[in-house]
Design a protein around this motif. Structure first.
Motif, short mmCIF file in Angstrom:
data_model
loop_
_atom_site.label_atom_id
_atom_site.label_comp_id
_atom_site.label_asym_id
_atom_site.label_seq_id
_atom_site.Cartn_x
_atom_site.Cartn_y
_atom_site.Cartn_z
N PRO A 179 -44.16 96.39 -42.85
CA PRO A 179 -43.50 97.58 -43.39
C PRO A 179 -44.42 98.39 -44.31
O PRO A 179 -44.39 99.63 -44.29
CB PRO A 179 -42.31 97.01 -44.16
CG PRO A 179 -42.06 95.67 -43.55
CD PRO A 179 -43.44 95.15 -43.18
N SER A 180 -45.23 97.70 -45.13
CA SER A 180 -46.11 98.40 -46.05
C SER A 180 -47.14 99.22 -45.30
O SER A 180 -47.39 100.39 -45.63
CB SER A 180 -46.82 97.38 -46.97
OG SER A 180 -47.78 98.03 -47.78
N ALA A 181 -47.77 98.63 -44.29
CA ALA A 181 -48.79 99.34 -43.52
C ALA A 181 -48.18 100.50 -42.75
O ALA A 181 -48.76 101.58 -42.65
CB ALA A 181 -49.50 98.39 -42.56
N LEU A 182 -46.97 100.29 -42.20
CA LEU A 182 -46.32 101.35 -41.44
C LEU A 182 -45.94 102.51 -42.35
O LEU A 182 -46.13 103.68 -42.00
CB LEU A 182 -45.09 100.80 -40.72
CG LEU A 182 -44.37 101.78 -39.79
CD1 LEU A 182 -45.32 102.30 -38.71
CD2 LEU A 182 -43.15 101.12 -39.16
N ASN A 183 -45.40 102.21 -43.53
CA ASN A 183 -45.05 103.26 -44.47
C ASN A 183 -46.29 104.04 -44.91
O ASN A 183 -46.25 105.26 -45.08
CB ASN A 183 -44.34 102.67 -45.69
CG ASN A 183 -42.92 102.21 -45.38
OD1 ASN A 183 -42.30 102.71 -44.45
ND2 ASN A 183 -42.43 101.26 -46.15
N GLN A 184 -47.38 103.31 -45.11
CA GLN A 184 -48.63 103.97 -45.47
C GLN A 184 -49.08 104.90 -44.35
O GLN A 184 -49.51 106.04 -44.60
CB GLN A 184 -49.71 102.92 -45.74
CG GLN A 184 -51.05 103.51 -46.17
CD GLN A 184 -52.11 102.44 -46.29
OE1 GLN A 184 -52.58 101.89 -45.30
NE2 GLN A 184 -52.47 102.12 -47.52
N ALA A 185 -48.96 104.45 -43.11
CA ALA A 185 -49.36 105.27 -41.96
C ALA A 185 -48.49 106.51 -41.83
O ALA A 185 -48.99 107.61 -41.54
CB ALA A 185 -49.30 104.44 -40.68
#
Length: 341
Positions: free
Chosen positions: A200-206
């Protein structure tokens, strides 16, 4: 505002050292006033977003309704269930391996995709890499975009487990296929494969990074402001050999320099990449009452100070008004032609 008038105003503010790294040393198109409507008889520039695969679809869906100036969004996937969930104007199903086994399917997909690109001049591709996207799909997309002479900016996010040697090879092939057609390819997230980075963190960052990338390119073209640009100038500026990177920052109070410093230090960019870039484009957004020529001069000096003066880096910039910002300033930096030494 014409470039000459702009420079005269800056000179009156004591900014005589502003643009020695050119915007564009006499070779650029004039910087003109924001065009909310096309010139008489001209067709407005068409912006499209192409989401490929599950990750691309999730990013597009998360930003549905928030991408200004968008003419058409297109989602493409090999998974019909995942494609059904995507929020997009148009959806295309791709059959893995069919390009080799059924020439009629190949023609059908390419024809359908080409039809959906009618009226599109600039395309943003967003996709996950190293996670099983069919390389034939990327090649087919690249072929159609190239045939239609559509300028393209790609944004990628690595898939989980990309530290594996096989996945690294697949990701390399994916990026190579995208670079074959895209003017620039920007990573959207840091170390997605690391155990310290959750999905979730990486996707939100993307998602956040892609929104900055998209609006960083489109707002200087369509938005009201002090310095606006032609979208083709922005895209051609990013068409450099080497890697590309993005950084962005926010600041409150009459302190645009803090936003610029945050963008320069952004983990996806950093001073090292910015220093070695052959081309730097940045976009400054601010509230109408505080966005002034003097502010633009200060942040340009900061960018020039962070680039290699012996590398003759080319600098292009836009400055637009945005009273809807929850902060006072927002800066997006796009660096291209990066050759880390």
């Amino acid at each position: 505002m014409k470039r000459r008038e702009f420079l005269q105003d800056l000179s009156a503010l004591g900014a005589s050292t502003l643009l020695p790294c050119h915007v564009y040393a006499g070779t650029a198109q004039p910087i003109s006033q924001a065009r909310q409507t096309p010139e008489e008889g001209a067709r407005p520039v068409g912006i499209g977003v192409i989401a490929i695969g599950r990750i691309g679809g999730e990013i597009l869906s998360a930003l549905a309704g928030n991408l200004l100036y968008l003419r058409r969004s297109i989602a493409i996937d090999t998974d019909p269930v995942a494609l059904l969930r995507v929020v997009a104007d148009e959806k295309l199903m791709f059959c893995p391996g069919c390009l080799h086994t059924a020439s009629q399917f190949s023609k059908g997909f390419r024809g359908d995709f080409a039809e959906l690109l009618e009226g599109i001049d600039i395309a943003f591709i967003v996709a996950g890499i190293g996670g099983g996207i069919d390389i034939n799909l990327l090649s087919a997309i690249a072929d159609v975009l190239r045939e239609k002479s559509i300028s393209t900016i790609a944004a990628v996010i690595p898939s989980r487990g990309i530290e594996d040697g096989y996945r690294q090879g697949v990701a390399h092939d994916d990026i190579h296929a995208l670079k074959d057609v895209a003017n620039a390819v920007f990573p959207l997230a840091i170390a997605f494969h690391q155990s310290t980075t959750s999905l979730p963190s990486a996707l939100n960052q993307a998602i956040n990074t892609f929104e900055h990338l998209y609006h960083g390119v489109t707002k200087p073209v369509f938005g009201p402001g002090l310095v606006t640009l032609d979208v083709e100038d922005v895209v051609s500026t990013l068409s450099q050999d080497g890697a590309s990177a993005i950084g962005f920052g926010l600041a409150s109070g009459e302190n645009a320099e803090s936003a610029m410093l945050a963008a320069i230090k952004h983990p996806l960019l950093g001073r090292g990449r910015l220093f070695s870039a052959s081309t730097v484009f940045f976009h400054l957004e601010g509230h109408t009452d505080i966005l002034k020529f003097k502010t633009i001069s200060k942040v340009i000096d900061m960018v020039r100070g962070a680039t290699d003066e012996h590398y003759d880096s080319m600098l292009i910039f836009g400055a637009t008004e945005n009273n809807a910002l929850f902060c006072d300033y927002r800066v997006t930096i796009l660096a291209s032609g990066i050759h880390m030494r």
